[in-house]
Structure formats: C-alpha cells, structure tokens
Design an enzyme around this catalytic site. Structure first.
Site, PDB file in Angstrom:
ATOM      1  N   LYS A  21     -30.011  47.527  18.063  1.00  0.00           N
ATOM      2  CA  LYS A  21     -30.979  48.244  17.230  1.00  0.00           C
ATOM      3  C   LYS A  21     -32.279  48.495  17.987  1.00  0.00           C
ATOM      4  O   LYS A  21     -32.838  49.594  17.937  1.00  0.00           O
ATOM      5  CB  LYS A  21     -31.230  47.454  15.937  1.00  0.00           C
ATOM      6  CG  LYS A  21     -30.001  47.326  15.043  1.00  0.00           C
ATOM      7  CD  LYS A  21     -30.323  46.658  13.728  1.00  0.00           C
ATOM      8  CE  LYS A  21     -30.686  45.197  13.872  1.00  0.00           C
ATOM      9  NZ  LYS A  21     -29.575  44.371  14.408  1.00  0.00           N
ATOM     10  N   THR A  22     -32.769  47.471  18.678  1.00  0.00           N
ATOM     11  CA  THR A  22     -33.996  47.659  19.457  1.00  0.00           C
ATOM     12  C   THR A  22     -33.773  48.659  20.585  1.00  0.00           C
ATOM     13  O   THR A  22     -34.631  49.496  20.873  1.00  0.00           O
ATOM     14  CB  THR A  22     -34.480  46.313  20.026  1.00  0.00           C
ATOM     15  OG1 THR A  22     -34.742  45.421  18.939  1.00  0.00           O
ATOM     16  CG2 THR A  22     -35.748  46.486  20.846  1.00  0.00           C
TER      17      THR A  22
ATOM     18  N   ASP B  55     -39.378  45.802  13.774  1.00  0.00           N
ATOM     19  CA  ASP B  55     -38.177  44.970  13.759  1.00  0.00           C
ATOM     20  C   ASP B  55     -38.219  44.039  12.554  1.00  0.00           C
ATOM     21  O   ASP B  55     -39.299  43.619  12.124  1.00  0.00           O
ATOM     22  CB  ASP B  55     -38.107  44.165  15.055  1.00  0.00           C
ATOM     23  CG  ASP B  55     -36.732  43.588  15.301  1.00  0.00           C
ATOM     24  OD1 ASP B  55     -35.784  43.990  14.609  1.00  0.00           O
ATOM     25  OD2 ASP B  55     -36.599  42.726  16.195  1.00  0.00           O
TER      26      ASP B  55
ATOM     27  N   THR C 157     -31.613  43.130   9.750  1.00  0.00           N
ATOM     28  CA  THR C 157     -30.325  42.454   9.720  1.00  0.00           C
ATOM     29  C   THR C 157     -29.873  42.201   8.286  1.00  0.00           C
ATOM     30  O   THR C 157     -28.760  41.717   8.073  1.00  0.00           O
ATOM     31  CB  THR C 157     -30.417  41.108  10.466  1.00  0.00           C
ATOM     32  OG1 THR C 157     -31.483  40.327   9.911  1.00  0.00           O
ATOM     33  CG2 THR C 157     -30.689  41.329  11.951  1.00  0.00           C
TER      34      THR C 157
ATOM     35  N   ARG D 159     -25.051  41.646  23.045  1.00  0.00           N
ATOM     36  CA  ARG D 159     -26.023  40.663  23.523  1.00  0.00           C
ATOM     37  C   ARG D 159     -25.332  39.390  23.972  1.00  0.00           C
ATOM     38  O   ARG D 159     -25.661  38.810  25.012  1.00  0.00           O
ATOM     39  CB  ARG D 159     -27.051  40.356  22.436  1.00  0.00           C
ATOM     40  CG  ARG D 159     -28.137  39.375  22.906  1.00  0.00           C
ATOM     41  CD  ARG D 159     -28.939  38.850  21.746  1.00  0.00           C
ATOM     42  NE  ARG D 159     -29.680  39.909  21.096  1.00  0.00           N
ATOM     43  CZ  ARG D 159     -30.246  39.782  19.906  1.00  0.00           C
ATOM     44  NH1 ARG D 159     -30.115  38.660  19.235  1.00  0.00           N
ATOM     45  NH2 ARG D 159     -30.917  40.779  19.370  1.00  0.00           N
TER      46      ARG D 159
END
Length: 352
Positions: free
Chosen positions: A73-74, A118, A167, A226
């Site tokens: 997402k980032t 975020d 999230t 990740r």
C-alpha cells in the site's frame, strides 16, 4: 515492500530493524506501476484513474488502499506520486491527534501534491471531521479563540490528492469512506507472483537466487511480499556465512530452519499457539485471553499477529465459545485429530 505500515501480520525475525535493513526495504520498493508485481486488477484500475486525471490536467480522485499489512500500500502511494510527477507528503493516522496538526499540513500543500495517510482508520475524530471539508471543497475552517468569542476562519488549500491506507477498512467511518473516489482492496499474493518479487529483489540485493530457492522462499512467505523480502535477506545471510553465497532449495530450507520458519510459513509463536491449543486445551474451544497467557504473550499479539494467518491457513477456527484447532493443525503438529475437530473427515471403505 510496504515497509511503512504500522501493523504487521507476521512477527518479524527480530524486534528491531537495523538501519541497513531499512535501507534495503526502501531500495526494494518499485518505482512505477510497470515495476509493481502482482495485484493486476488494482494496477489496471489505478492506471486508468491516473491516466484519465493526467489527460484532464486535474488531480485524480482521492484513493483508498485497503488490505492486510505488507502487500504494497505504501509503495503504491509513492508510485501514484511518481506517476503524476508530484511530491508526496507522508504521515499516519495516529500522528494526527488534533485538528490543528492536520490543518498545518494541509495549508502547506502545493497544487497537485499527494498526501499519504497510513493507517487512516486511526485518525482522531476532530482531524477526521476537518478532513471531510478538505477532501470535498479544498478548504478548512480554522477556529480562533475559545468560548462565545470563538470565530471560524475559512482557509483555502491547494487542490491535492489524498491517498489513505488501512488494514481495517471496516473501522473507517462511512462519511470518510464515501469521500474517496477510488477504493482498491489488496489481495494476498500467489506464489508465482512472490517468486517474481524475489527475483527482482535478488537482483537489487546482488543475491545469487536459483529458481528452486525462490520457489521455496515464496512458499513460506504467507502470500506477503514484505515477508518474502525479509526471508530473502535472512537466507542471504545464511548463504554468505555457511555456504558459497548461492541460494538454492537446500540452502533456503536450511536457513529458514535456523530462523524457525517452517514449510507453511509458521514461526515459533504460531506453533506455540497451536501447541498450547492442542496439547494444553485438547484442541479447544478456549478463550483468546487464556491462550495468550498460556504462550506468555499479550492478547493483542495473539489476535493481531498470529490469528489472521492461522485462520486463513485453515488451522484455527473462531467460534462463539472460543478458538478451536482444526484437523489440519493437529496434523501439522504430528498428532491425530479427534473426530470432533473441524475439518476432520472419517475414513471410508474407499480410503486406503
């Protein structure tokens, strides 16, 4: 990939990330949509949104990215700014405790700038209410003074694009969710896409990653880029210290055994939860608070770090009476599941 998310589904291999590790995470981020691996539907939809806005010469609609941690997402927020050729300003929901904090950031935006928040579902309510007006009318009302003498001064702000990441999309209030013109939900990655992520990361990190090594790491990465990149760095360390530096299937397996990551991607804490549930409580049902005490962890750690993947992997079931181990969990621990375990199927005459 998505290294700035504030919550993580998987307990990391170490509680702290060294500066070099953080630099590695940053260098592994894709810079453009073409470099971004996986999420084909989101990429196509986002490309249409950005290209349409570019042709109109106007900022694109506000974008909401939702999904589990670690899926990019980032990275996508940074890609949006790069594709538009605009600067990006990054903050997080917990950092915006007061409306004044948000007003200060909004008033300093330049036209067309991308603002990334975020964990936007954790933004304070006063700041959220100010954000409504900023997203719709590109202005904020600043209250000066207190009590009966307080006055509201409207402050115009430059048109901008807000990119929010969460999230927990269900925790967003309806009014905030409705103000996003485009919402994208990130899905877990299939192993083939993770292998592609690993091959790209290996080139950037200078790792000699063999196809079977990439396949082994991808299969233990919980469908999360990740985690795949973290495992790659740990396997790289093992290969450089105890082998010739090349990462094949045998080296990957040996390295991940050292770091307590099994063939399904479960780590020490995951297995401790399953073991306590099965051996201490007969497979459940048992309350999550009791289960947390049994493994010596906080309840929130068990709920937010372990449970999501164990449920998705089909090893844990949530019931009104508590958590229950499935037949797959018993099997994974090398034990025979009782007949009443979820997912247990009695043998038939046709079974060998």
């Amino acid at each position: 990939m998505d290294g700035l998310d504030h919550e993580d589904e998987w307990s990391d291999l170490s509680p702290l990330v060294a500066p070099g590790e953080r630099d590695d995470e940053t260098s592994l981020r894709p810079r453009t949509l073409d470099e971004f691996v996986g999420q084909p539907r989101v990429r196509e939809q986002l490309q249409l949104v950005l290209q349409g806005a570019t042709r109109r010469g106007a900022p694109p609609d506000h974008v909401l990215l939702s999904g589990p941690p670690g899926l990019g997402k980032t990275s996508l927020a940074m890609i949006i700014a790069a594709e538009l050729g605009r600067p990006i300003r990054i903050t997080s929901g917990p950092a915006l405790e007061r409306a004044g904090d948000l007003a200060a950031m909004l008033s300093n935006l330049v036209e067309g700038e991308v603002m990334f928040i975020d964990e936007i579902h954790r933004i304070a309510r006063p700041a959220e209410e100010m954000l409504y007006l900023a997203m719709e009318d590109f202005r904020v009302d600043v209250v000066v003074g207190k009590g009966p003498g307080a006055t509201s001064i409207p402050l115009e702000i430059a048109p901008f694009t807000l990119v929010g990441a969460t999230t927990r999309s269900g925790s967003l209030t309806g009014p905030l969710r409705d103000r996003f013109g485009f919402t994208a939900h990130m899905e877990f990655y299939v192993p083939e896409d993770l292998e592609q992520v690993l091959r790209r990361s290996a080139v950037i990190l200078g790792v000699d990653l063999r196809p079977d090594g990439a396949e082994e790491i991808a299969g233990r990465s919980r469908g999360t880029p990740r985690i795949a990149n973290r495992l790659l760095r740990r396997v790289r360390d093992y290969a450089e210290v105890r082998a010739d530096g090349a990462v094949d299937r045998a080296i990957a397996r040996a390295a991940l055994k050292v770091y307590d990551v099994d063939e399904l991607g479960l780590d020490r804490l995951d297995r401790a939860v399953l073991s306590a549930l099965v051996r201490s409580f007969g497979g459940g049902p048992v309350g999550v608070a009791t289960l947390a005490v049994a493994v010596g962890e906080e309840q929130t750690t068990v709920e937010e770090v372990c449970e999501p993947y164990l449920v998705r992997a089909g090893m844990l079931a949530r019931t009104p009476r508590g958590r229950v181990a499935t037949a797959l969990a018993w099997s994974h621990l090398g034990l025979t599941a009782p007949p009443d375990a979820p997912g247990w199927a009695a043998p038939t005459l046709f079974d060998e």
